[in-house]
Design a protein around this motif. Sequence first.
Motif, PDB file in Angstrom:
ATOM      1  N   GLU A  18       0.935  -1.285   0.102  1.00 20.84           N
ATOM      2  CA  GLU A  18       0.046  -0.005  -0.087  1.00 20.84           C
ATOM      3  C   GLU A  18       0.812   1.232  -0.080  1.00 20.84           C
ATOM      4  OE1 GLU A  18      -2.983   0.048   3.203  1.00 20.84           O
ATOM      5  OE2 GLU A  18      -3.746  -1.761   2.326  1.00 20.84           O
ATOM      6  N   LYS A  19       1.669   1.053   0.817  1.00 16.67           N
ATOM      7  CA  LYS A  19       2.946   2.263   0.803  1.00 16.67           C
ATOM      8  C   LYS A  19       3.462   2.550  -0.506  1.00 16.67           C
ATOM      9  CE  LYS A  19       6.532   4.299   3.583  1.00 16.67           C
ATOM     10  NZ  LYS A  19       7.366   4.028   4.789  1.00 16.67           N
ATOM     11  N   ASP A  22       0.854   4.142  -2.707  1.00 14.58           N
ATOM     12  CA  ASP A  22       0.692   5.635  -2.308  1.00 14.58           C
ATOM     13  C   ASP A  22       1.990   6.516  -3.018  1.00 14.58           C
ATOM     14  OD1 ASP A  22      -1.674   5.142  -1.244  1.00 14.58           O
ATOM     15  OD2 ASP A  22      -0.681   5.208   0.693  1.00 14.58           O
ATOM     16  N   CYS A  26       1.710   9.547  -5.841  1.00 13.87           N
ATOM     17  CA  CYS A  26       2.260  10.873  -5.695  1.00 13.87           C
ATOM     18  C   CYS A  26       3.208  11.308  -6.489  1.00 13.87           C
ATOM     19  CB  CYS A  26       2.981  10.820  -4.217  1.00 13.87           C
ATOM     20  SG  CYS A  26       1.753  11.082  -2.961  1.00 13.87           S
ATOM     21  N   TYR A  58       4.661   9.587   6.390  1.00 14.22           N
ATOM     22  CA  TYR A  58       3.764   8.913   5.756  1.00 14.22           C
ATOM     23  C   TYR A  58       2.342   8.830   6.444  1.00 14.22           C
ATOM     24  CZ  TYR A  58       1.623   4.884   3.009  1.00 14.22           C
ATOM     25  OH  TYR A  58       0.703   4.266   2.496  1.00 14.22           O
ATOM     26  N   ALA A  59       2.448   8.467   7.646  1.00 14.42           N
ATOM     27  CA  ALA A  59       1.262   8.274   8.521  1.00 14.42           C
ATOM     28  C   ALA A  59       0.286   9.553   8.413  1.00 14.42           C
ATOM     29  CB  ALA A  59       1.531   8.069  10.118  1.00 14.42           C
ATOM     30  N   GLN A  62      -1.179  10.248   4.939  1.00 16.15           N
ATOM     31  CA  GLN A  62      -2.368   9.471   4.373  1.00 16.15           C
ATOM     32  C   GLN A  62      -3.801  10.345   4.707  1.00 16.15           C
ATOM     33  OE1 GLN A  62      -1.091   5.825   6.338  1.00 16.15           O
ATOM     34  NE2 GLN A  62      -1.605   4.798   4.773  1.00 16.15           N
ATOM     35  N   CYS A  63      -3.775  11.152   5.417  1.00 11.86           N
ATOM     36  CA  CYS A  63      -4.813  11.891   6.011  1.00 11.86           C
ATOM     37  C   CYS A  63      -5.069  13.157   5.016  1.00 11.86           C
ATOM     38  CB  CYS A  63      -4.710  12.302   7.328  1.00 11.86           C
ATOM     39  SG  CYS A  63      -4.748  10.973   8.691  1.00 11.86           S
ATOM     40  N   CYS A  66      -4.776  14.649  -1.700  1.00  9.12           N
ATOM     41  CA  CYS A  66      -3.625  14.577  -2.655  1.00  9.12           C
ATOM     42  C   CYS A  66      -2.942  15.770  -3.081  1.00  9.12           C
ATOM     43  CB  CYS A  66      -4.066  13.549  -3.758  1.00  9.12           C
ATOM     44  SG  CYS A  66      -2.758  13.046  -4.891  1.00  9.12           S
TER      45      CYS A  66
END
Length: 85
Positions: A18-19, A22, A26, A58-59, A62-63, A66
């Motif tokens: 998943e990372k 992401d 980006c 990263y954490a 995610q919130c 984009c």
Amino acid sequence: NGIISDMSEVYTVSPEYEKIEDFVTCINEFARGHDISLRTAYNYLLRFGGLAFLDRNYAAAQCLPCESLIQDIAHVCRNNGGNLS
């Protein structure tokens, strides 16, 4: 039990996968927003700290929407000597 339960295990996605997805998203969005190739975007983000910033945060990233995340990454790159606007 049986085929259906076995198949659900096949489609389990790891957090690392998943990372990576992401990060690729980006890079794609950064390239699209700056009208540059994916390779150029990747090299730029790597050279000027955008990918390191994304990895460290990263954490929280995610919130964020984009567009906001891409702006933050671009700002970090400019602060580190990058010259894309």
